[in-house]
Design a protein around this motif. Structure first.
Motif, PDB file in Angstrom:
ATOM      1  N   LEU A 192       0.858  -1.181   0.000  1.00 28.38           N
ATOM      2  CA  LEU A 192       0.000   0.000   0.000  1.00 28.38           C
ATOM      3  C   LEU A 192       0.893   1.230   0.000  1.00 28.38           C
ATOM      4  O   LEU A 192       1.665   1.443   0.919  1.00 28.38           O
ATOM      5  CB  LEU A 192      -0.905  -0.009   1.235  1.00 28.38           C
ATOM      6  CG  LEU A 192      -1.873   1.150   1.379  1.00 28.38           C
ATOM      7  CD1 LEU A 192      -2.915   1.118   0.268  1.00 28.38           C
ATOM      8  CD2 LEU A 192      -2.560   1.098   2.733  1.00 28.38           C
ATOM      9  N   LYS A 193       0.805   2.030  -1.078  1.00 25.89           N
ATOM     10  CA  LYS A 193       1.620   3.241  -1.198  1.00 25.89           C
ATOM     11  C   LYS A 193       0.931   4.441  -0.563  1.00 25.89           C
ATOM     12  O   LYS A 193       1.567   5.247   0.086  1.00 25.89           O
ATOM     13  CB  LYS A 193       1.919   3.547  -2.675  1.00 25.89           C
ATOM     14  CG  LYS A 193       2.813   2.519  -3.337  1.00 25.89           C
ATOM     15  CD  LYS A 193       4.168   2.576  -2.717  1.00 25.89           C
ATOM     16  CE  LYS A 193       5.180   1.905  -3.600  1.00 25.89           C
ATOM     17  NZ  LYS A 193       6.516   2.006  -3.056  1.00 25.89           N
ATOM     18  N   GLU A 194      -0.383   4.575  -0.770  1.00 22.97           N
ATOM     19  CA  GLU A 194      -1.169   5.670  -0.202  1.00 22.97           C
ATOM     20  C   GLU A 194      -2.565   5.165   0.126  1.00 22.97           C
ATOM     21  O   GLU A 194      -3.131   4.374  -0.624  1.00 22.97           O
ATOM     22  CB  GLU A 194      -1.306   6.826  -1.199  1.00 22.97           C
ATOM     23  CG  GLU A 194      -0.035   7.585  -1.477  1.00 22.97           C
ATOM     24  CD  GLU A 194      -0.264   8.703  -2.483  1.00 22.97           C
ATOM     25  OE1 GLU A 194      -1.366   9.285  -2.509  1.00 22.97           O
ATOM     26  OE2 GLU A 194       0.668   8.968  -3.253  1.00 22.97           O
ATOM     27  N   GLY A 195      -3.125   5.659   1.224  1.00 17.73           N
ATOM     28  CA  GLY A 195      -4.468   5.256   1.630  1.00 17.73           C
ATOM     29  C   GLY A 195      -5.569   5.863   0.782  1.00 17.73           C
ATOM     30  O   GLY A 195      -6.646   5.301   0.667  1.00 17.73           O
ATOM     31  N   GLY A 196      -5.309   7.019   0.177  1.00 20.84           N
ATOM     32  CA  GLY A 196      -6.317   7.667  -0.646  1.00 20.84           C
ATOM     33  C   GLY A 196      -7.328   8.452   0.172  1.00 20.84           C
ATOM     34  O   GLY A 196      -7.220   8.568   1.394  1.00 20.84           O
ATOM     35  N   ALA A 197      -8.329   8.989  -0.504  1.00 17.44           N
ATOM     36  CA  ALA A 197      -9.327   9.853   0.130  1.00 17.44           C
ATOM     37  C   ALA A 197     -10.321   9.062   0.983  1.00 17.44           C
ATOM     38  O   ALA A 197     -10.827   9.563   1.977  1.00 17.44           O
ATOM     39  CB  ALA A 197     -10.074  10.654  -0.939  1.00 17.44           C
ATOM     40  N   LYS A 198     -10.620   7.811   0.589  1.00 14.05           N
ATOM     41  CA  LYS A 198     -11.605   7.007   1.326  1.00 14.05           C
ATOM     42  C   LYS A 198     -10.875   6.052   2.282  1.00 14.05           C
ATOM     43  O   LYS A 198     -10.945   4.836   2.151  1.00 14.05           O
ATOM     44  CB  LYS A 198     -12.486   6.236   0.352  1.00 14.05           C
ATOM     45  CG  LYS A 198     -13.316   7.125  -0.556  1.00 14.05           C
ATOM     46  CD  LYS A 198     -14.370   6.335  -1.301  1.00 14.05           C
ATOM     47  CE  LYS A 198     -13.801   5.683  -2.530  1.00 14.05           C
ATOM     48  NZ  LYS A 198     -14.802   4.978  -3.328  1.00 14.05           N
TER      49      LYS A 198
END
Length: 131
Positions: free
Chosen positions: A69-75
């Motif tokens: 996982l590089k980024e969790g994102g907005a959600k």
């Protein structure tokens, strides 16, 4: 004062009850205490290759994959739910995993399973890499 020595089985049993994050901390503590580094094993085929192997290298097909996982994102909440679904982490551990990117979600899995997990995470807005 007597010293108690644990058997390998007792050590493995104790390790089996730890979370992924606790195991990562244990590995770091082990490396620090004994001043060691952990290196990937060298493939035996590379040493026994000979001149023919040098002339025509053969790429081995990768059989084990890791989902990073590089980024969790907005959600982020949805991503945490997917992380909990594909691992057996509790809520806090899953949240910590999503918060502390980049982080390995699952490793040593087939390409099909890795791609399925990647799709689930990307559907929720996460940035994922397969290694």
């Amino acid at each position: 004062m007597a010293t108690t020595t644990l058997s390998n089985e007792e050590i493995l049993e104790a390790i089996g009850h730890k979370t992924v994050i606790e195991l990562a901390e244990l590995i770091e503590a082990f490396k620090t205490k004994f001043n060691v580094t952990i290196a990937a094993p060298v493939a035996a085929g590379a040493a026994a290759g000979g001149a023919g192997a040098a002339a025509a290298p053969v790429a081995e097909e990768k059989t084990e994959w890791a989902v990073v996982l590089k980024e969790g994102g907005a959600k982020k909440i949805q991503v945490i739910k997917v992380v909990r679904e594909v691992t057996s982490l509790g809520l806090k551990e899953a949240k910590d995993t999503v918060d502390q990117t980049p982080s390995t979600i699952k490793e040593g899995i087939s390409k099909a399973e890795a791609e399925e997990i990647k799709k689930k995470l990307e559907d929720q807005g996460a940035v994922v890499e397969l290694k």
